[in-house]
Scaffold this motif. Sequence first.
Motif, short mmCIF file in Angstrom:
data_model
loop_
_atom_site.label_atom_id
_atom_site.label_comp_id
_atom_site.label_asym_id
_atom_site.label_seq_id
_atom_site.Cartn_x
_atom_site.Cartn_y
_atom_site.Cartn_z
N VAL A 301 40.17 38.71 49.21
CA VAL A 301 39.56 39.83 48.49
C VAL A 301 40.44 41.07 48.60
N ALA A 302 41.08 41.26 49.75
CA ALA A 302 41.98 42.40 49.90
C ALA A 302 43.13 42.30 48.90
N ARG A 307 45.46 43.64 43.20
CA ARG A 307 45.84 43.08 41.89
C ARG A 307 45.02 43.68 40.76
N LEU A 308 43.71 43.78 40.95
CA LEU A 308 42.85 44.34 39.90
C LEU A 308 43.08 45.83 39.72
N ASP A 309 43.43 46.52 40.79
CA ASP A 309 43.69 47.96 40.68
C ASP A 309 44.88 48.23 39.75
N TRP A 324 31.01 38.07 47.14
CA TRP A 324 31.37 39.40 46.65
C TRP A 324 30.93 39.57 45.20
N ASN A 325 30.74 40.80 44.81
CA ASN A 325 30.51 41.15 43.41
C ASN A 325 31.66 42.03 42.98
N VAL A 326 32.35 41.61 41.94
CA VAL A 326 33.56 42.30 41.48
C VAL A 326 33.28 42.96 40.14
N HIS A 327 33.64 44.23 40.03
CA HIS A 327 33.45 44.99 38.80
C HIS A 327 34.73 45.75 38.50
N VAL A 328 35.22 45.66 37.25
CA VAL A 328 36.43 46.38 36.88
C VAL A 328 36.44 46.58 35.36
N ALA A 335 43.05 38.22 32.39
CA ALA A 335 43.82 38.43 33.61
C ALA A 335 42.92 38.77 34.79
N ALA A 336 41.87 39.53 34.52
CA ALA A 336 40.94 39.90 35.60
C ALA A 336 40.21 38.66 36.12
N VAL A 337 39.84 37.75 35.22
CA VAL A 337 39.17 36.52 35.65
C VAL A 337 40.16 35.61 36.38
N GLU A 338 41.39 35.52 35.88
CA GLU A 338 42.41 34.69 36.54
C GLU A 338 42.68 35.18 37.96
N ALA A 339 42.64 36.50 38.15
CA ALA A 339 42.84 37.04 39.50
C ALA A 339 41.72 36.57 40.42
#
Length: 585
Positions: A301-302, A307-309, A324-328, A335-339
Amino acid sequence: MAPEAPRPVPSRPPPPRTWRIARLPCGSTRSQGGRQVPQTLDAVAVRAWCSLALEALGRAREEIDAINVYPVADGDTGTNLYLTVESAVQAVEAVFTAHETVTGADGVRASVPALADAVRAMAHGALIGARGNSGTILAQLLRGMAQVLCEQEADAEGLRRALRRAAESAYQAVAHPVEGTVLTVATAAAAAAERTAGDATEVVRAAYEGARTALDETPHQLAVLGRAGVVDAGGRGLVAVLGALVEAVSGEAVAVRKRQAPAPLPVTDDCPADAEWADAAQEGGPAFEVIYLLEADDAAVARLRTRLDGLGDSLVVVGGDGLWNVHVHVDDAGAAVEAGVDAGRPYRIRITHFAADRVAPPRERAQRAVVAVVPGEGLAGLCAEAGATTVLARPGEPPASGELAEAIRRAHAREVVLLPNDADLRHTAAAAAEQVRAEGVRVALIPTRAAVQGIAALAVHEPDRRFDEDVVAMTSAAGATRYGELTVAERQSWTMAGICQAGDVLGLIDGDVVVIGSDLTAAARTVLDRMLAAGGEMVTLVLGEEAPEGLAEYLEAHVRESHLAVDTVTYDGGGQSSPLLIGVE
């Protein structure tokens, strides 16, 4: 004025959000000056908090949506907060349901979950149901509180620590914290609680007042809010949640202050916080919001955060212990899903295009449809025959907003009339309607409070009329239908008609108990006579599986003999929770 009497407990467990009565504070208490002063928060208080927070957000949802200008002016913060807390409520209710009975050596006894179980469920439910930027941050705030309250007693000191941990963990979850947002409001709430030397009630009340004061300052801290003349939408939602906490602990509702929109502020050096970023968010910004749940370890996750930033902004990653819950917000949703795939196992992936409301609806949609919530299979068949898409409300399991939204989508129409047929579903239905309106569907919510009102509305539905005219006609028919219900009390309770005992037959008119008896048939006749005393031309009877044999024939004969020129129609309600529903038009 005497306090409103609590409603009796009918044969189905009522949703906790229906409790709107004066009640004793929750948690352990001590006596002080002849009154009970709360000292701790317990599992029952957590349950009440979640339910009251859902109620408060339901009332404020439209207001919060309307002031949503940051980080993206997409008008959904109130709806997202409501859906997040709705998920928390469902998780807490599931824990209480699991603890309703425990089997011991002496048989079956009632059980109440521990505080730790309740707060873990609250945090987990909010995590898996978090929607949008503010909903994701709220989930982390609740998780931060739960981390403390699982470890120590939820007395005044425990609540101070919990509020501080909540604020700190929320800041850590946001990649680039911005002042003048819900983060600022949460920090102010924690600071106010820490400055207060008092019991649990005084601590949560101080947190609420501190949050409210900080909320009023947000237009001076964040340029985009100042220019729009609004407070932060996420912060406004947090104030509502903290107000519910005050009521759950103290038993007293906070005074609702009528908020006047401040005048737009000029942009000056006094309002510098990320103004350039906010301008970009309004003028353009990333095209997609990506949210997913992720199973991954801390190290992965770190790396994912980094990567998402680099892919977008408004990055919030909340959770822990492998979930985790990921929001971006990004331009490249793939690309965000692949990450996420590289980091672990993403699921419940939701991708929202910020310009989706400008996309033309799919071809071959029906022009108009009706979606109705029904209490039993019998009425589901009846409404389906009339052309409605139905949502079954099982005893003790009211449908969530996601179920209603999915039913509206399933109707596949440009215009949809939504009939909740339950007063307790008004906020849930409103949230569902708001979700689907964002997809380009025109939804009219008619606030039907009972299934018989929905039947009356459906009877006058004419899809060939103009939409507004059809909605007006259906609303008028529903409003002209008084509704009654026969049910059985589960336990002793104080009602408007007196004290009932477990097993008593209860007759209700428009939601209030008017008859307490021992015989269902006699009670039904009394209720029917009282309803017809105010006039009426048509009686609708909906019989459940528990209705005594011959009840419909007896009531039909009674109407013919005692009430001239009144017609009666009877329907089989199937496995509905009440033996009899009555409508009078």
